[in-house]
Design a protein around this motif. Sequence first.
Motif, PDB file in Angstrom:
ATOM      1  N   GLY A 124       0.800  -1.218   0.000  1.00 34.74           N
ATOM      2  CA  GLY A 124       0.000   0.000   0.000  1.00 34.74           C
ATOM      3  C   GLY A 124       0.828   1.261   0.000  1.00 34.74           C
ATOM      4  N   VAL A 125       1.958   1.237  -0.736  1.00 38.12           N
ATOM      5  CA  VAL A 125       2.829   2.420  -0.809  1.00 38.12           C
ATOM      6  C   VAL A 125       3.051   2.800  -2.263  1.00 38.12           C
ATOM      7  CG1 VAL A 125       4.014   1.861   1.347  1.00 38.12           C
ATOM      8  CG2 VAL A 125       4.935   1.013  -0.818  1.00 38.12           C
ATOM      9  N   ASP A 126       3.482   4.056  -2.480  1.00 39.82           N
ATOM     10  CA  ASP A 126       3.807   4.523  -3.826  1.00 39.82           C
ATOM     11  C   ASP A 126       5.156   3.981  -4.254  1.00 39.82           C
ATOM     12  OD1 ASP A 126       1.470   6.014  -3.934  1.00 39.82           O
ATOM     13  OD2 ASP A 126       2.429   7.795  -3.060  1.00 39.82           O
ATOM     14  N   LYS A 127       5.399   4.013  -5.575  1.00 38.51           N
ATOM     15  CA  LYS A 127       6.680   3.539  -6.101  1.00 38.51           C
ATOM     16  C   LYS A 127       7.834   4.455  -5.710  1.00 38.51           C
ATOM     17  CE  LYS A 127       5.042   0.711  -9.905  1.00 38.51           C
ATOM     18  NZ  LYS A 127       5.184   0.350 -11.335  1.00 38.51           N
ATOM     19  N   THR A 128       7.500   5.664  -5.254  1.00 34.52           N
ATOM     20  CA  THR A 128       8.552   6.597  -4.832  1.00 34.52           C
ATOM     21  C   THR A 128       8.786   6.552  -3.315  1.00 34.52           C
ATOM     22  OG1 THR A 128       6.876   8.349  -4.663  1.00 34.52           O
ATOM     23  CG2 THR A 128       8.078   8.160  -6.749  1.00 34.52           C
ATOM     24  N   ALA A 129       8.120   5.626  -2.637  1.00 34.47           N
ATOM     25  CA  ALA A 129       8.217   5.560  -1.170  1.00 34.47           C
ATOM     26  C   ALA A 129       9.652   5.317  -0.717  1.00 34.47           C
ATOM     27  CB  ALA A 129       7.302   4.450  -0.648  1.00 34.47           C
ATOM     28  N   ASP A 130      10.040   5.994   0.374  1.00 30.86           N
ATOM     29  CA  ASP A 130      11.395   5.802   0.888  1.00 30.86           C
ATOM     30  C   ASP A 130      11.435   4.602   1.834  1.00 30.86           C
ATOM     31  OD1 ASP A 130      10.180   6.683   3.222  1.00 30.86           O
ATOM     32  OD2 ASP A 130      11.069   8.680   3.139  1.00 30.86           O
ATOM     33  N   GLU A 131      12.635   4.288   2.295  1.00 29.84           N
ATOM     34  CA  GLU A 131      12.850   3.110   3.133  1.00 29.84           C
ATOM     35  C   GLU A 131      12.030   3.162   4.421  1.00 29.84           C
ATOM     36  OE1 GLU A 131      16.600   0.813   5.347  1.00 29.84           O
ATOM     37  OE2 GLU A 131      16.949   2.470   3.958  1.00 29.84           O
ATOM     38  N   LYS A 132      11.936   4.331   5.017  1.00 37.66           N
ATOM     39  CA  LYS A 132      11.197   4.485   6.268  1.00 37.66           C
ATOM     40  C   LYS A 132       9.712   4.209   6.073  1.00 37.66           C
ATOM     41  CE  LYS A 132      10.407   7.835  10.004  1.00 37.66           C
ATOM     42  NZ  LYS A 132      10.701   9.218  10.483  1.00 37.66           N
ATOM     43  N   THR A 133       9.145   4.723   4.979  1.00 37.70           N
ATOM     44  CA  THR A 133       7.723   4.519   4.686  1.00 37.70           C
ATOM     45  C   THR A 133       7.425   3.048   4.423  1.00 37.70           C
ATOM     46  OG1 THR A 133       7.585   6.739   3.726  1.00 37.70           O
ATOM     47  CG2 THR A 133       5.826   5.187   3.165  1.00 37.70           C
TER      48      THR A 133
ATOM     49  N   TYR B 280       5.127  -2.118   6.245  1.00 35.84           N
ATOM     50  CA  TYR B 280       5.301  -3.556   6.472  1.00 35.84           C
ATOM     51  C   TYR B 280       5.062  -3.916   7.931  1.00 35.84           C
ATOM     52  CZ  TYR B 280       7.551  -8.037   7.240  1.00 35.84           C
ATOM     53  OH  TYR B 280       7.804  -9.325   7.625  1.00 35.84           O
ATOM     54  N   ARG B 281       5.614  -3.116   8.846  1.00 36.69           N
ATOM     55  CA  ARG B 281       5.450  -3.408  10.271  1.00 36.69           C
ATOM     56  C   ARG B 281       3.952  -3.491  10.634  1.00 36.69           C
ATOM     57  NH1 ARG B 281       8.845  -2.180  14.772  1.00 36.69           N
ATOM     58  NH2 ARG B 281      10.158  -0.879  13.438  1.00 36.69           N
ATOM     59  N   LYS B 282       3.176  -2.568  10.095  1.00 36.85           N
ATOM     60  CA  LYS B 282       1.734  -2.520  10.386  1.00 36.85           C
ATOM     61  C   LYS B 282       1.022  -3.761   9.839  1.00 36.85           C
ATOM     62  CE  LYS B 282      -2.378   0.312   9.528  1.00 36.85           C
ATOM     63  NZ  LYS B 282      -2.898   1.558   8.890  1.00 36.85           N
TER      64      LYS B 282
ATOM     65  N   ALA C 162      10.766  -7.706   1.783  1.00 33.32           N
ATOM     66  CA  ALA C 162      12.122  -8.217   1.588  1.00 33.32           C
ATOM     67  C   ALA C 162      12.724  -7.682   0.284  1.00 33.32           C
ATOM     68  CB  ALA C 162      12.102  -9.745   1.571  1.00 33.32           C
ATOM     69  N   VAL C 163      11.890  -7.536  -0.738  1.00 41.49           N
ATOM     70  CA  VAL C 163      12.375  -7.038  -2.029  1.00 41.49           C
ATOM     71  C   VAL C 163      12.531  -5.520  -2.005  1.00 41.49           C
ATOM     72  CG1 VAL C 163      11.801  -6.769  -4.481  1.00 41.49           C
ATOM     73  CG2 VAL C 163      11.442  -8.966  -3.348  1.00 41.49           C
ATOM     74  N   LEU C 164      11.509  -4.808  -1.548  1.00 42.14           N
ATOM     75  CA  LEU C 164      11.523  -3.349  -1.626  1.00 42.14           C
ATOM     76  C   LEU C 164      12.453  -2.696  -0.607  1.00 42.14           C
ATOM     77  CD1 LEU C 164       7.748  -2.575  -2.276  1.00 42.14           C
ATOM     78  CD2 LEU C 164       9.592  -2.984  -3.914  1.00 42.14           C
ATOM     79  N   SER C 165      12.838  -3.433   0.435  1.00 42.35           N
ATOM     80  CA  SER C 165      13.761  -2.871   1.429  1.00 42.35           C
ATOM     81  C   SER C 165      15.219  -3.118   1.060  1.00 42.35           C
ATOM     82  CB  SER C 165      13.480  -3.489   2.811  1.00 42.35           C
ATOM     83  OG  SER C 165      13.713  -4.889   2.784  1.00 42.35           O
ATOM     84  N   ASP C 166      15.436  -3.897   0.011  1.00 40.47           N
ATOM     85  CA  ASP C 166      16.790  -4.187  -0.458  1.00 40.47           C
ATOM     86  C   ASP C 166      17.044  -3.396  -1.739  1.00 40.47           C
ATOM     87  OD1 ASP C 166      18.710  -5.840  -2.300  1.00 40.47           O
ATOM     88  OD2 ASP C 166      19.128  -6.562  -0.283  1.00 40.47           O
ATOM     89  N   GLU C 167      18.030  -2.537  -1.736  1.00 42.23           N
ATOM     90  CA  GLU C 167      18.255  -1.618  -2.863  1.00 42.23           C
ATOM     91  C   GLU C 167      18.450  -2.355  -4.185  1.00 42.23           C
ATOM     92  OE1 GLU C 167      21.293   2.016  -4.180  1.00 42.23           O
ATOM     93  OE2 GLU C 167      21.419   1.123  -2.164  1.00 42.23           O
TER      94      GLU C 167
END
Length: 381
Positions: A12-21, A26-28, A55-60
């Motif tokens: 539920g995030v945008d493709k421009t979302a940063d690591e914190k978002t 994910y935590r929620k 796992a994929v989106l948090s890995d650059e």
Amino acid sequence: MADKRDYYEVLGVDKTADEKTIKKAYRKLARKYHPDVCDMPDAEDKFKEVSEAYAVLSDEDKRQRYDQFGHAGMDGFSAEDFYQNVNFEDIFQGFDIGNIFDMFGFGGGSRSRGGSSGPQRGSDIYTEIPITLEEAFNGCEKEIKITRSELCPTCKGSKSKPGSNPETCTKCGGTGQIKEVSNTFLGQMVNVRPCRECGGTGKIITDPCDVCHGRGSVRKTKTIKIEIPSGVDEGNHLRVSHEGNCGEKEGLEGDLIVTVHIKKHKKFTREGDHLYLEQQISFPQAALGDLITIPTIDGKKMEFKITPGTQCETVYKLKGQGMKSVRYNNRGNLYVKIKVVVPKKLNSKQKELLNEFAEVSGDEIKHVEKGLFDRVKDAMK
């Protein structure tokens, strides 16, 4: 892979979302679907889905591959590859993370993150290739240059200079892994991580190979031929086995993933297996009907009948004159949209005939008087 949802949509995030978002989302969701607190029948599947997305989106590196190639870019990754950079202890404080590792196939309450002593498959490499619509229709063979890692011809992947042998790592005793035991209110938790001293190999290279400098592989550029199947579409991925990077310890090579891009065509546009063509005709052809010749994607000319009284924007369907299908032994359709062209300039004879036509048809034509600018323009001519 084709049935999987978009990872950004899953979290539920945008493709421009940063690591914190991404981590917050994910935590929620992960706490919502964790089997310890959720009694939904599909809770475990939901939990795995959001965990894989994170796992994929948090890995650059993985995120970059996913953004470029979609789920096809994740081919070749094992469960451990996916989750090796995810710190579950940080996210699930107060939960039994042993259950999580069981779910992903890591086993028991231990967390293993590398240090495999057996053969390891090489990573996939990715490239793109542009082709014409005609080449997509007929299929073709293309030559492409790729750069990949190959086993060092001198040390054969051992990383050591010929005649020398690596030493057993004293830090991990040659296992490649370090076990760390921590006490929690749930009991003892064993965390297994790769040995930092030897990089998880269990060996220390004391005399590295002069050619590969202890890497065990060298970068090489080569030209290969690939077969493009007929009917291939924009964005399709072609997999060429064993043309990726070399594996570790006699492991198989990875694959080459080729993304197809189809160049814009001057006449045809494509939607799936169907083709669309705009055909211009004159007013007399539209009114009286005609037998005209139109192009087809296979390079042949085709006779096409214009029905008398054809209106502008009329669409004719020519069955089986579209693209070949990759999956089925048939072809799509060709849709011909008619554009009636109105001449911008008429000679006196044409005007006379059209006025006569209008009179016979009962149409009253009110001629527009020319303005000053038009009269000056005519005088200059």
